[in-house]
Design a protein around this motif. Structure first.
Motif, PDB file in Angstrom:
ATOM      1  N   LEU A  94       8.721   6.324   7.701  1.00 18.37           N
ATOM      2  CA  LEU A  94       7.429   6.986   7.530  1.00 18.37           C
ATOM      3  C   LEU A  94       7.077   7.774   8.787  1.00 18.37           C
ATOM      4  O   LEU A  94       7.537   7.459   9.877  1.00 18.37           O
ATOM      5  CB  LEU A  94       6.332   5.941   7.265  1.00 18.37           C
ATOM      6  N   ASP A  95       6.256   8.782   8.625  1.00 19.62           N
ATOM      7  CA  ASP A  95       5.730   9.512   9.775  1.00 19.62           C
ATOM      8  C   ASP A  95       4.591   8.647  10.321  1.00 19.62           C
ATOM      9  O   ASP A  95       3.473   8.675   9.809  1.00 19.62           O
ATOM     10  CB  ASP A  95       5.225  10.886   9.327  1.00 19.62           C
ATOM     11  N   TRP A  96       4.879   7.846  11.337  1.00 19.02           N
ATOM     12  CA  TRP A  96       3.959   6.804  11.818  1.00 19.02           C
ATOM     13  C   TRP A  96       3.315   7.205  13.138  1.00 19.02           C
ATOM     14  O   TRP A  96       4.012   7.541  14.091  1.00 19.02           O
ATOM     15  CB  TRP A  96       4.732   5.508  12.009  1.00 19.02           C
TER      16      TRP A  96
ATOM     17  N   THR B 149       0.753   3.860  -3.130  1.00 14.39           N
ATOM     18  CA  THR B 149       0.189   5.199  -2.907  1.00 14.39           C
ATOM     19  C   THR B 149       1.248   6.283  -2.734  1.00 14.39           C
ATOM     20  O   THR B 149       0.928   7.465  -2.834  1.00 14.39           O
ATOM     21  CB  THR B 149      -0.695   5.207  -1.643  1.00 14.39           C
ATOM     22  N   GLY B 150       2.480   5.890  -2.441  1.00 14.38           N
ATOM     23  CA  GLY B 150       3.504   6.894  -2.159  1.00 14.38           C
ATOM     24  C   GLY B 150       3.315   7.555  -0.805  1.00 14.38           C
ATOM     25  O   GLY B 150       3.832   8.644  -0.555  1.00 14.38           O
ATOM     26  N   ALA B 151       2.570   6.909   0.082  1.00 14.64           N
ATOM     27  CA  ALA B 151       2.291   7.471   1.402  1.00 14.64           C
ATOM     28  C   ALA B 151       3.585   7.792   2.139  1.00 14.64           C
ATOM     29  O   ALA B 151       4.560   7.038   2.055  1.00 14.64           O
ATOM     30  CB  ALA B 151       1.451   6.499   2.226  1.00 14.64           C
ATOM     31  N   GLN B 152       3.571   8.907   2.854  1.00 14.21           N
ATOM     32  CA  GLN B 152       4.701   9.282   3.685  1.00 14.21           C
ATOM     33  C   GLN B 152       4.334   9.271   5.158  1.00 14.21           C
ATOM     34  O   GLN B 152       5.199   9.389   6.015  1.00 14.21           O
ATOM     35  CB  GLN B 152       5.224  10.649   3.267  1.00 14.21           C
ATOM     36  N   ALA B 153       3.032   9.158   5.437  1.00 16.09           N
ATOM     37  CA  ALA B 153       2.544   9.102   6.813  1.00 16.09           C
ATOM     38  C   ALA B 153       1.557   7.951   6.938  1.00 16.09           C
ATOM     39  O   ALA B 153       0.801   7.666   6.008  1.00 16.09           O
ATOM     40  CB  ALA B 153       1.863  10.413   7.201  1.00 16.09           C
ATOM     41  N   VAL B 154       1.587   7.283   8.084  1.00 15.72           N
ATOM     42  CA  VAL B 154       0.663   6.189   8.378  1.00 15.72           C
ATOM     43  C   VAL B 154       0.036   6.456   9.733  1.00 15.72           C
ATOM     44  O   VAL B 154       0.740   6.785  10.701  1.00 15.72           O
ATOM     45  CB  VAL B 154       1.386   4.816   8.396  1.00 15.72           C
ATOM     46  N   TYR B 155      -1.273   6.325   9.799  1.00 14.11           N
ATOM     47  CA  TYR B 155      -2.018   6.417  11.051  1.00 14.11           C
ATOM     48  C   TYR B 155      -2.664   5.070  11.286  1.00 14.11           C
ATOM     49  O   TYR B 155      -3.542   4.661  10.530  1.00 14.11           O
ATOM     50  CB  TYR B 155      -3.087   7.511  10.974  1.00 14.11           C
TER      51      TYR B 155
ATOM     52  N   LEU C 118       0.824  -1.213   0.000  1.00 12.24           N
ATOM     53  CA  LEU C 118       0.000   0.000   0.000  1.00 12.24           C
ATOM     54  C   LEU C 118       0.856   1.261   0.000  1.00 12.24           C
ATOM     55  O   LEU C 118       0.567   2.222  -0.719  1.00 12.24           O
ATOM     56  CB  LEU C 118      -0.949   0.006   1.199  1.00 12.24           C
ATOM     57  N   VAL C 119       1.922   1.265   0.788  1.00 18.86           N
ATOM     58  CA  VAL C 119       2.818   2.423   0.826  1.00 18.86           C
ATOM     59  C   VAL C 119       3.478   2.605  -0.546  1.00 18.86           C
ATOM     60  O   VAL C 119       3.546   3.722  -1.063  1.00 18.86           O
ATOM     61  CB  VAL C 119       3.860   2.273   1.954  1.00 18.86           C
TER      62      VAL C 119
END
Length: 172
Positions: A55-57, A19-25, A15-16
């Motif tokens: 990542l900003d987790w 999507t290129g996500a840089q933050a995960v909640y 998924l990261v």
């Protein structure tokens, strides 16, 4: 005993990457109980440390993992607000603010041509969105259950991701 940690981390990695996500909640119940993080096998712990390191987790605590002594990287909060949207473990029924939560792990269960089908789903209304569980072996509450419908309010629908689209099933 074997756990679903590697399969779940595979899903998160994919998924990261997609999507290129840089933050995960993480919306809570990330570990089965207060000792869950400590029981991770070394390979899973290393993979999780790498993810939380790059990542900003943010770990939002849930009822299963509230007693975890130390989360593996990232930061822990009870809830967070991002862009005017509340991120919580459990939906707050009656709160008019936009909210995303995860506590119920909804699944849509249908009977189709004599077969029972169960799929992870999102449940949403005008201001609420409950996410499905990401864990490979996590169970789930029926999307039409009264507790879920009460939490999201009127106009609730189950949203089932299928290939390149989202199927909508009204729940009222």
């Amino acid at each position: 005993p074997p756990h679903d940690s590697q399969a779940t981390l595979d899903m998160i990695d994919a998924l990261v990457a997609r999507t290129g996500a840089q933050a995960v909640y993480s919306l809570g119940d990330s570990f089965h109980d207060s000792d869950g993080a400590a029981r991770l096998d070394p390979q899973a712990r290393d993979r999780l440390a790498a993810l939380t390191g790059r990542l900003d987790w943010t770990w939002i605590t849930g009822n299963h993992d509230i007693g975890v002594a130390a989360m593996p990287g990232g930061r822990r909060v009870a809830q967070a607000q991002v862009g005017g949207i509340w991120l919580r473990h459990e939906a707050q029924a009656g709160d008019p603010d936009p909210e995303i939560s995860g506590h119920f792990h909804p699944k849509l269960r249908l009977s189709l041509r004599g077969r029972h089908v169960s799929r992870r789903c999102f449940v949403g209304s005008a201001t609420k969105l409950i996410l499905p569980a990401l864990g490979a072996l996590t169970g789930g509450l029926d999307a039409g259950h009264g507790e879920i419908r009460r939490a999201v309010g009127p106009g609730a629908a189950a949203l089932v991701p299928v290939a390149d689209r989202l199927l909508r099933f009204p729940l009222s």
